[in-house]
Enzyme design. Structure first.
Site, PDB file in Angstrom:
ATOM      1  N   ARG A 138      62.420  33.833  56.408  1.00  0.00           N
ATOM      2  CA  ARG A 138      63.303  34.238  55.311  1.00  0.00           C
ATOM      3  C   ARG A 138      64.292  33.111  55.016  1.00  0.00           C
ATOM      4  NH1 ARG A 138      63.092  38.411  59.164  1.00  0.00           N
ATOM      5  NH2 ARG A 138      62.144  40.364  58.420  1.00  0.00           N
ATOM      6  N   LYS A 162      66.638  39.207  61.286  1.00  0.00           N
ATOM      7  CA  LYS A 162      67.434  40.390  60.948  1.00  0.00           C
ATOM      8  C   LYS A 162      67.856  41.128  62.209  1.00  0.00           C
ATOM      9  CE  LYS A 162      65.870  41.749  56.325  1.00  0.00           C
ATOM     10  NZ  LYS A 162      65.177  42.824  55.564  1.00  0.00           N
ATOM     11  N   HIS A 235      61.064  33.861  48.728  1.00  0.00           N
ATOM     12  CA  HIS A 235      60.314  34.970  49.324  1.00  0.00           C
ATOM     13  C   HIS A 235      58.842  34.926  48.916  1.00  0.00           C
ATOM     14  CE1 HIS A 235      61.699  38.073  52.007  1.00  0.00           C
ATOM     15  NE2 HIS A 235      60.814  38.913  51.515  1.00  0.00           N
ATOM     16  N   ARG A 238      57.059  33.155  51.478  1.00  0.00           N
ATOM     17  CA  ARG A 238      56.842  34.058  52.627  1.00  0.00           C
ATOM     18  C   ARG A 238      55.616  34.940  52.357  1.00  0.00           C
ATOM     19  NH1 ARG A 238      59.488  36.492  57.032  1.00  0.00           N
ATOM     20  NH2 ARG A 238      59.638  38.773  57.045  1.00  0.00           N
ATOM     21  N   HIS A 261      58.602  41.353  61.445  1.00  0.00           N
ATOM     22  CA  HIS A 261      58.656  42.735  60.977  1.00  0.00           C
ATOM     23  C   HIS A 261      58.744  43.680  62.165  1.00  0.00           C
ATOM     24  CE1 HIS A 261      56.583  41.837  56.864  1.00  0.00           C
ATOM     25  NE2 HIS A 261      57.891  41.676  56.819  1.00  0.00           N
ATOM     26  N   TYR A 270      50.495  43.018  52.817  1.00  0.00           N
ATOM     27  CA  TYR A 270      49.839  41.734  52.591  1.00  0.00           C
ATOM     28  C   TYR A 270      48.332  41.794  52.790  1.00  0.00           C
ATOM     29  CZ  TYR A 270      54.604  39.999  52.870  1.00  0.00           C
ATOM     30  OH  TYR A 270      55.935  39.795  52.646  1.00  0.00           O
TER      31      TYR A 270
END
Length: 291
Positions: A138, A162, A235, A238, A261, A270
């Site tokens: 990110r 995150k 993004h 990504r 994730h 994806y």
């Protein structure tokens, strides 16, 4: 708020969303003359959801509000403020999952060809775009990379993602070459312009740390130079990383770990198949596809 900050390690944005959702719910309760949180039952919740849909809120917004209230009532239960969580059986509206946009290799190659590798800024931009595509990280993660986070001996970098979740991500030869050129040459020249030293990898023209906004501006300039007609944001690189990995045979769990994730469902968006991949598999698999 203390519970979200300390125990759940939630980001400031997440906490603000929770607070806004609770304020919205309390306003609704006040309008309906409901003064006790214990009095909230399935009838109250049904009326609340009706009010949300009357405001033309999207499914994603409604889902977030329900999730916030489920979490809030779990907190109340744990602290013996209520005896039951009325939101526990409330289903989340299924949101449509659009296929993420991605770049084809021909478009990517144009982005890799426009930077002036004799110039410090050009070296930085080349390293930046190579790393974004090579790792799928990110923008917020990219801006935070420091020199000690990169291990050239085994080709990996340490990423803090995150919620302060940490992971190691490998990178390939193209990214390695671009990074080494930039760190050993261009970065040193940019750092000479700074008033104080820092160990951030990606620097701005004044030698300070490059911000997330700065990374987006850099990418916009690269796209403009490459004369691409598609809109490219960080993004999308990504998305491209994940799509290309899966199309080339990487398993879903590995891509999930690389992307950072928490849930596999976040990675499953994806699993769409590109037309090229579809044709390749068909031509190599169907008995009468070709001679």
């Amino acid at each position: 708020m203390e519970y979200l900050q300390i125990e759940k390690n939630a980001s400031p944005f997440t906490i603000q969303y929770y607070m806004d959702d609770l304020d919205n719910f309390f306003t609704f309760l006040q309008q309906e003359n409901i003064s006790c949180l214990q009095d909230v039952d399935h009838r109250v919740i049904r009326l609340y959801l009706t009010r949300l849909y009357e405001r033309k809120l999207g499914r994603r917004s409604v889902s977030r509000k329900i999730s916030s209230l489920k979490s809030f009532y779990r907190f109340l239960e744990r602290n013996n403020q209520v005896t039951v969580n009325p939101f526990i059986h409330v289903g989340l509206p299924k949101a449509a999952k659009p296929i993420p946009g991605f770049l084809y290799m021909e478009e990517l190659e144009k982005l890799f060809e426009v930077n002036d590798l004799a110039d410090p800024i050009g070296q930085r931009n080349q390293a930046l775009i190579e790393i974004l595509y090579a790792t799928g990280i990110r923008v917020s993660e990219c801006r935070g990379i420091r020199l000690p986070d990169i291990d050239f001996t085994i080709g990996t970098m340490f990423i803090k993602g995150k919620g302060n979740k940490e992971r190691y991500i490998p990178f390939g030869r193209f990214a390695e070459d671009a990074l080494e050129t930039y760190i050993n040459d261009g970065r040193e020249k940019l750092l000479d312009k700074a008033k104080s030293s820092n160990n951030y990898v990606f620097l701005n023209a004044r030698g300070g740390p490059l911000t997330a906004r700065g990374i987006r501006m850099v990418l916009n300039k690269i796209v403009e130079k490459a004369a691409l007609t598609v809109h490219v944001h960080p993004h999308k690189l990504r998305h491209t990383f994940a799509t290309h990995m899966l199309n080339e045979g990487a398993d879903l769990r590995t891509v999930q770990e690389l992307l950072g994730h928490e849930n596999l469902s976040s990675t499953q968006i994806y699993t769409h198949v590109t037309k090229d991949r579809l044709r390749h598999v068909y031509m190599n698999s169907h008995p009468r596809a070709e001679d």
